[in-house]
Enzyme design. Sequence first.
Site, PDB file in Angstrom:
ATOM      1  N   ASN A  50       0.978  -1.181   0.280  1.00 13.52           N
ATOM      2  CA  ASN A  50       0.247  -0.137  -0.416  1.00 13.52           C
ATOM      3  C   ASN A  50       0.758   1.413  -0.384  1.00 13.52           C
ATOM      4  O   ASN A  50       1.156   1.488   0.381  1.00 13.52           O
ATOM      5  CB  ASN A  50      -1.252   0.230   1.455  1.00 13.52           C
ATOM      6  CG  ASN A  50      -0.160   0.923   2.913  1.00 13.52           C
ATOM      7  OD1 ASN A  50      -0.322   2.862   2.628  1.00 13.52           O
ATOM      8  ND2 ASN A  50       0.386   0.094   3.098  1.00 13.52           N
ATOM      9  N   PHE A  97      -1.873   8.345   4.671  1.00 15.29           N
ATOM     10  CA  PHE A  97      -3.221   8.608   5.547  1.00 15.29           C
ATOM     11  C   PHE A  97      -4.064   8.813   5.104  1.00 15.29           C
ATOM     12  O   PHE A  97      -4.633  10.377   5.130  1.00 15.29           O
ATOM     13  CB  PHE A  97      -1.875   9.172   6.436  1.00 15.29           C
ATOM     14  CG  PHE A  97      -0.818   8.856   7.177  1.00 15.29           C
ATOM     15  CD1 PHE A  97      -0.773   7.748   7.162  1.00 15.29           C
ATOM     16  CD2 PHE A  97      -0.225   9.708   8.375  1.00 15.29           C
ATOM     17  CE1 PHE A  97       0.211   7.694   8.330  1.00 15.29           C
ATOM     18  CE2 PHE A  97       0.687   9.592   8.896  1.00 15.29           C
ATOM     19  CZ  PHE A  97       0.937   8.120   9.048  1.00 15.29           C
ATOM     20  N   SER A 131       5.227   5.582   8.606  1.00 13.93           N
ATOM     21  CA  SER A 131       4.672   4.549   7.382  1.00 13.93           C
ATOM     22  C   SER A 131       5.493   5.299   6.494  1.00 13.93           C
ATOM     23  O   SER A 131       6.214   6.505   6.301  1.00 13.93           O
ATOM     24  CB  SER A 131       3.332   5.479   7.552  1.00 13.93           C
ATOM     25  OG  SER A 131       2.996   5.777   6.224  1.00 13.93           O
ATOM     26  N   ASN A 161       5.127   5.787   3.154  1.00 12.08           N
ATOM     27  CA  ASN A 161       3.604   6.537   2.106  1.00 12.08           C
ATOM     28  C   ASN A 161       3.815   8.104   2.270  1.00 12.08           C
ATOM     29  O   ASN A 161       2.965   8.654   1.269  1.00 12.08           O
ATOM     30  CB  ASN A 161       2.943   5.801   2.581  1.00 12.08           C
ATOM     31  CG  ASN A 161       3.306   4.683   2.187  1.00 12.08           C
ATOM     32  OD1 ASN A 161       3.861   4.472   0.974  1.00 12.08           O
ATOM     33  ND2 ASN A 161       2.038   3.983   2.453  1.00 12.08           N
ATOM     34  N   THR A 162       4.417   8.741   3.873  1.00 11.02           N
ATOM     35  CA  THR A 162       4.093   9.911   3.929  1.00 11.02           C
ATOM     36  C   THR A 162       5.452  10.562   3.999  1.00 11.02           C
ATOM     37  O   THR A 162       6.905  10.169   4.704  1.00 11.02           O
ATOM     38  CB  THR A 162       3.800  10.650   5.257  1.00 11.02           C
ATOM     39  OG1 THR A 162       2.542  10.724   4.660  1.00 11.02           O
ATOM     40  CG2 THR A 162       4.412  12.145   5.325  1.00 11.02           C
ATOM     41  N   LYS A 219       4.903   3.275  17.327  1.00  8.73           N
ATOM     42  CA  LYS A 219       5.234   2.211  16.551  1.00  8.73           C
ATOM     43  C   LYS A 219       5.867   2.776  15.159  1.00  8.73           C
ATOM     44  O   LYS A 219       6.711   3.843  14.860  1.00  8.73           O
ATOM     45  CB  LYS A 219       3.775   2.067  15.529  1.00  8.73           C
ATOM     46  CG  LYS A 219       3.493   1.118  14.616  1.00  8.73           C
ATOM     47  CD  LYS A 219       2.693   1.023  13.517  1.00  8.73           C
ATOM     48  CE  LYS A 219       2.396  -0.401  12.804  1.00  8.73           C
ATOM     49  NZ  LYS A 219       1.010  -0.368  12.757  1.00  8.73           N
ATOM     50  N   ASN A 262       5.880  -1.573  11.727  1.00  5.40           N
ATOM     51  CA  ASN A 262       5.204  -1.415  10.254  1.00  5.40           C
ATOM     52  C   ASN A 262       5.307  -2.103   9.315  1.00  5.40           C
ATOM     53  O   ASN A 262       5.475  -3.070   9.155  1.00  5.40           O
ATOM     54  CB  ASN A 262       5.089   0.197  10.329  1.00  5.40           C
ATOM     55  CG  ASN A 262       3.964   1.299   9.773  1.00  5.40           C
ATOM     56  OD1 ASN A 262       3.625   0.617   8.919  1.00  5.40           O
ATOM     57  ND2 ASN A 262       3.803   2.087  10.708  1.00  5.40           N
TER      58      ASN A 262
END
Length: 325
Positions: free
Chosen positions: A109, A113, A172, A174-175, A206, A235
Amino acid sequence: MPLSPRSILFALDPERAHRAAIRGLRLWGSLGAPFASEMDTSAGVTVAGIDFPNRIGLAAGLDKDAQAIPGLFALGFGAVEVGTLTPRPQPGNPTPRLFRLTEDEAVINRMGFNNDGIDAALTRIARLGKRPGVLGINVGANKDSEDRIADYALGVARAAPHADYITINVSSPNTPGLRDLQSRPALDELLAAADAARAGTPLFLKVAPDLDSAGMEGAVRAAIDNHIDALIVSNTTISRPPLRSVHSGEAGGLSGAPLARLALAKLIEARVASGGQLALISAGGIDSGDEARRRIDAGASLVQIYSALVFKGPGLVREIARALR
């Protein structure tokens, strides 16, 4: 021959299937979750001063906007973690951004967010009655934020009256730039601000499985020094073990079965680095009762699942609960 629920969902684009699953769980929960089995509470545990009815939790990412909490508890989870929630609504990254790697029992993915903002989710949570399990709220920063540490402090302060615990998500992939906050001294500054905002609510951190051993030790020490109550390891990963799916080259975070070995190794690293001073929660590649037991034996107090539900179905929750009795 009638189609199974899995066959129907797998016929859909992964993000549409995700939305359909949330709608179904929300409806089921609103009806009182008919035909649900009683939650297995035979192996409850106290972590960070919180009484968990069992050791299995739902990882953040499935119910991003806190839409289906009663239905998720009815599956047997002792804890449900919603989010990641940001101070302001944001659409996330462009689609397609979610990929099902069926041959590998994995997911990639790059959602970014996407959520309706923390206030909308907290309004839904405030309407709920008594909860049968533990509710965690996972908070993050807006992609276009000029002060990400302030975003986290705001998220913690808003979530504190509603959550049994709050998770700080700085892992994450993805940011852009978010994972830079996993390193000291930026991590110390962020955790100190969160600690000041929590109003007594337990805080979890996390971390990514892509931290090297020095990075993991630094994150663990920062967590201990700033009064964090538990560490979630881990994560999704940006690494790529051998994969068979046509989607294996997609950018984003990899979760599911191929993450198991790395997640276990990082759990052990965190256990050694913490020296027993920090509660540990294992996530990543847990897809059976045996794998969950392996993580408990390696030092985790709790486990979290998400991607395995896509391939194993909701019965996995009770399978793991039985294995951890």
